[in-house]
Design a protein around this motif. Structure first.
Motif, PDB file in Angstrom:
ATOM      1  N   ASN A   3       0.870  -1.164  -0.062  1.00 49.89           N
ATOM      2  CA  ASN A   3       0.052  -0.035  -0.122  1.00 49.89           C
ATOM      3  C   ASN A   3       0.944   1.339  -0.031  1.00 49.89           C
ATOM      4  N   GLU A   4       2.336   1.261   0.158  1.00 52.53           N
ATOM      5  CA  GLU A   4       3.018   2.559   0.303  1.00 52.53           C
ATOM      6  C   GLU A   4       3.752   2.606  -0.704  1.00 52.53           C
ATOM      7  N   GLN A  62       3.394   3.320  -4.026  1.00 53.10           N
ATOM      8  CA  GLN A  62       3.088   4.416  -5.103  1.00 53.10           C
ATOM      9  C   GLN A  62       3.630   6.000  -4.188  1.00 53.10           C
ATOM     10  N   GLN A  63       3.361   6.016  -2.946  1.00 54.18           N
ATOM     11  CA  GLN A  63       3.843   7.088  -2.158  1.00 54.18           C
ATOM     12  C   GLN A  63       5.394   7.126  -2.091  1.00 54.18           C
ATOM     13  N   VAL A  64       5.874   6.063  -1.836  1.00 55.30           N
ATOM     14  CA  VAL A  64       7.386   6.067  -1.658  1.00 55.30           C
ATOM     15  C   VAL A  64       7.981   6.218  -2.802  1.00 55.30           C
ATOM     16  N   GLU A  83       6.798   8.065  -5.555  1.00 49.12           N
ATOM     17  CA  GLU A  83       6.641   9.547  -5.807  1.00 49.12           C
ATOM     18  C   GLU A  83       7.673  10.205  -5.061  1.00 49.12           C
ATOM     19  N   SER A  84       7.974   9.918  -3.766  1.00 47.18           N
ATOM     20  CA  SER A  84       8.782  10.538  -2.755  1.00 47.18           C
ATOM     21  C   SER A  84      10.162  10.504  -3.553  1.00 47.18           C
ATOM     22  N   THR A 137       2.765  -0.817 -10.243  1.00 49.25           N
ATOM     23  CA  THR A 137       2.800   0.788  -9.334  1.00 49.25           C
ATOM     24  C   THR A 137       3.868   1.279  -9.570  1.00 49.25           C
TER      25      THR A 137
END
Length: 332
Positions: free
Chosen positions: A211-212, A214-216, A218-219, A241
């Motif tokens: 679940n993490e 995409q966010q990671v 993107e960071s 993803t």
């Protein structure tokens, strides 16, 4: 004619393996909790796969192909934990309780769950980077217990050399992996040493679950020139993803295995997971036939000569990376 029974829990059937199973009759034969008995004519095999993704599916397919090639009669119980650690424990207990002659464990957490559930039933593992490092065996050269198998340790330093070659302007590399997978950390540390030797800087970017991802990823944007991901099960399962974010931001990805390239990674120097599973299947046949014991069977690996350079030409074109100077063994 070989007899096969497939019982699949919490997963869809492996499409290619299932096609082979469907042609064969299904007869359930009881086994003993201590492993295969001398003189048995049919064997009961349990399979615990950590999660469904292309590399592990390929290992599973290769294992079954080796059993079929050997011409033995067997029944097989295919189980998949869908990435759930507690499910690994539950399924491991089930397989042990069923009295299987041998259990095939795909990926480190699956093997650890089975190994904690029995010291009697022979266990063959695969898609595991370091059996000794995961406390599955006394040593990779002489396991000493009821566990053996085939390691998916990839040529990490060669993968970093490849990164340097195809991305000569890269200066800072993001290393993406899941903190829940000990064998991923082993590969990350190897990558860091190779990057240090090449004079490149690097940063770790970690996830604890899919679940993490995409966010990671993107960071990373704007902070790194390339992304490296080892053969991490969580990242491999979420590679689409990773690829989506990376392509949108023209971030090159060098990954740990061929299936990750097929799922959107740009390039890899990779082992073949079907071959890896086949090697594990050959080991299992020897154990079932009484020709060898896990304790005396060194952990096997694929040789460097068996690795292939695989590129995703469409991804490279989309993000503007010129791979014309690369001679690929496989292009997807």
């Amino acid at each position: 004619m070989m007899d096969h029974t497939i019982s699949i829990s919490r997963r869809r059937a492996l499409s290619m393996a299932a096609a082979g199973f469907a042609t064969l009759a299904g007869l359930g034969l009881a086994g003993c909790a201590g492993g295969a008995e001398a003189g048995k004519t049919s064997y009961k095999i349990g399979v615990l796969q950590l999660v469904e993704h292309a590399a592990l599916d390929a290992s599973n397919k290769g294992f079954v192909a080796a059993l079929d090639k050997a011409g033995i009669s067997y029944t097989i119980d295919q189980q998949n934990a869908q990435g759930d650690q507690s499910a690994c424990q539950t399924i491991a207990s089930k397989l042990v309780g069923d009295g299987d002659d041998l259990i095939f464990a795909i990926a480190t957490p699956a093997a650890q769950a089975v190994a904690s559930a029995t010291t009697d039933i022979p266990i063959v593992g695969t898609s595991i980077t370091d059996f000794a490092g995961a406390s599955l065996v006394q040593s990779n050269e002489r396991p000493g217990g009821n566990v053996t198998g085939s390691s998916d340790l990839t040529p990490v330093s060669d993968q970093i050399d490849l990164l340097v070659k195809v991305l000569p302007q890269a200066r800072h590399v993001g290393l993406l992996y899941c903190t829940a997978e000990a064998n991923s950390l082993i590969q990350i540390e190897m990558a860091e040493k190779a990057l240090d030797a090449a004079g490149l800087t690097h940063s770790r970017y970690t996830v604890s679950s899919s679940n993490e991802i995409q966010q990671v990823v993107e960071s990373m944007i704007g902070k790194v020139d390339a992304l490296y991901a080892p053969t991490d099960n969580t990242i491999a399962a979420g590679m689409s993803t990773v690829a989506m974010v990376a392509q949108e931001n023209k971030l090159p990805t060098v990954v740990g295995c061929d299936t990750m390239v097929e799922d959107g990674g740009m390039i890899s120097y990779s082992i073949n997971y079907e071959d890896l599973g086949y090697k594990a299947g050959e080991m299992a046949v020897k154990i079932l036939k009484g020709e060898a014991k896990p304790a005396d069977m060194p952990i096997e690996t694929l040789s460097k000569s068996e690795c292939k350079l695989i590129v995703n030409a469409a991804v490279a074109k989309a993000i503007g990376v010129d791979l014309s100077g690369i001679t690929a063994d496989i292009t997807v």
